[in-house]
Design a protein around this motif. Sequence first.
Motif, PDB file in Angstrom:
ATOM      1  N   THR A   1       0.838  -1.207   0.000  1.00 16.87           N
ATOM      2  CA  THR A   1       0.000   0.000   0.000  1.00 16.87           C
ATOM      3  C   THR A   1       0.863   1.242   0.000  1.00 16.87           C
ATOM      4  OG1 THR A   1      -1.823  -1.095   1.168  1.00 16.87           O
ATOM      5  CG2 THR A   1      -1.745   1.302   1.267  1.00 16.87           C
ATOM      6  N   LEU A   2       1.838   1.321   0.911  1.00 14.98           N
ATOM      7  CA  LEU A   2       2.691   2.516   0.989  1.00 14.98           C
ATOM      8  C   LEU A   2       3.582   2.644  -0.224  1.00 14.98           C
ATOM      9  CD1 LEU A   2       2.776   4.728   3.160  1.00 14.98           C
ATOM     10  CD2 LEU A   2       1.555   2.680   3.871  1.00 14.98           C
ATOM     11  N   ALA A   3       3.917   1.526  -0.865  1.00 12.76           N
ATOM     12  CA  ALA A   3       4.718   1.572  -2.087  1.00 12.76           C
ATOM     13  C   ALA A   3       3.858   1.842  -3.315  1.00 12.76           C
ATOM     14  CB  ALA A   3       5.473   0.255  -2.268  1.00 12.76           C
ATOM     15  N   THR A   4       2.534   1.956  -3.104  1.00  9.99           N
ATOM     16  CA  THR A   4       1.561   2.052  -4.203  1.00  9.99           C
ATOM     17  C   THR A   4       1.875   1.006  -5.273  1.00  9.99           C
ATOM     18  OG1 THR A   4       2.772   3.829  -5.367  1.00  9.99           O
ATOM     19  CG2 THR A   4       1.055   4.494  -3.820  1.00  9.99           C
ATOM     20  N   GLY A   5       2.101  -0.231  -4.795  1.00  8.71           N
ATOM     21  CA  GLY A   5       2.462  -1.319  -5.694  1.00  8.71           C
ATOM     22  C   GLY A   5       1.302  -2.233  -6.035  1.00  8.71           C
TER      23      GLY A   5
END
Length: 484
Positions: free
Chosen positions: A217-221
């Motif tokens: 989520t934080l890596a927008t992966g």
Amino acid sequence: MPSQTIRYAVFIASMAGLYLSAAMLVPAAIDFYYGNPDWQVFTVSAFSVGAVCLASATANRGSPAPFSRRLGFLVVNMLWITLSVTGAIPLYLSTLGLDLADALFESVSAVTTTGSTVIAGLDRLPPGLLLWRSMLQWFGGIGIVAMGLLVLPFLKVGGFTVFKMESSDTSEKPFARFAVFVRAFFAIYIGLTVVCAILYGVLGMSGFDAVNHAMTTLATGGFSTHDASFGAFQSPALIWTGTIFMAIAGLPFSVLILFAVRGRLDALRDPQIYAYLGIIVGLSLVVALSLRLNAGENFGMALTHSAFNIVSVVTTTGYASADYTLWGPFAVAIFFMATFLGGCSGSTAGGIKAYRLVIIFGSIRSGLMRLIYPHSVRPVRYGAVAVEPEMQRTVFLFVCAYFGIWAFGSIALAATGLDIETATSGAITALANVGPGIGTVIGPAGNFSTIGDPAKLILVFLMLLGRLEILAVLVLLIPAFWRQ
């Protein structure tokens, strides 16, 4: 090009590979704990890759080359190639039975935080492999932010921060000392990941799912531990938590650092933030209203799913809480358009990026006003500051190259036998680092496992192009770049 420049770039890439090889011991330990034989694959890969990278780093160690644009371009490309190849090795050697093209595709999709996958049956996958995919995306997110804030602005091909446009300081960093900036960035990135994982766990995810989804989520992966992606969790609270953290990850990390560390509320007045949030809110409401009017969906649930999926596509995360291609042609057209947009500069998101949209809109408005008042002086403004002509040229060069490469990529994919819907949406989802495309093959309910190896290799190239802001890759193809 001076040999010292090449040797130093190889040294930096070798050190990055060395660190990544050490990270392989984490999924090795997980698989060993659960009795999965892939722990041997990760262990052998870690020591083999580590030995090669250590030897390469030792052979090329020497006095650091002075930083220049050539060194910057070379380092950026070599880093992502090294991480992609290194990340693919345990995937290729694992019990998954992936061929070289599949393993490379999965690894590149991970480190570029694209989120496309060739692996089916994620629910039954060994935990070590699931964790490795998530770790690759999380590490890729760190590299993306560092590149967008520290390298690309200097190279004049991408990256754009509020600190250059709204301050007389020519620094690209929110802190004078580099070490202070790095510590602040890691604290924010790791802190948000931990908070996200805790909230996911409290709201119903298992501990393993929470950690994996927090990293991606934080890596927008967008890599998930389930084939159904976020659709495996039908909790509105979980879906809204994911929506909020994806939206945060699409903000400029330099602004987050100033806000969190120095309490600078004025940093949130960056025009690209207004544009980014306005796009998200507007498109989410439009799609929710469409679902309410056309499908009779409860507006609350319609807004929950539309906001999640719009934020996922705009931030180029690639999660899906539902198959939005079944929401009708209007919704599909909205999602296809959103694929091009992207988050803010200095975030983990891909796409065209909000600051470029702001500058393009300002340029169009300025041009139209000059048609009415030919002798007037109408500078293009970003907030209260005039945008330099060099920045305007760079933005338009990028956008022209972006759409040109999308067109050529679509044609190349169609030449491999893909239908036009899959080819065009596959090209843009790879170039924008979004993940799912449009249609039954590579849509949010499908994956990329059924397309041929030539198409996968084309998509690999497009993913790297999109993640490295296109121009940073194309410049290496110019013979003048390599001349002494």
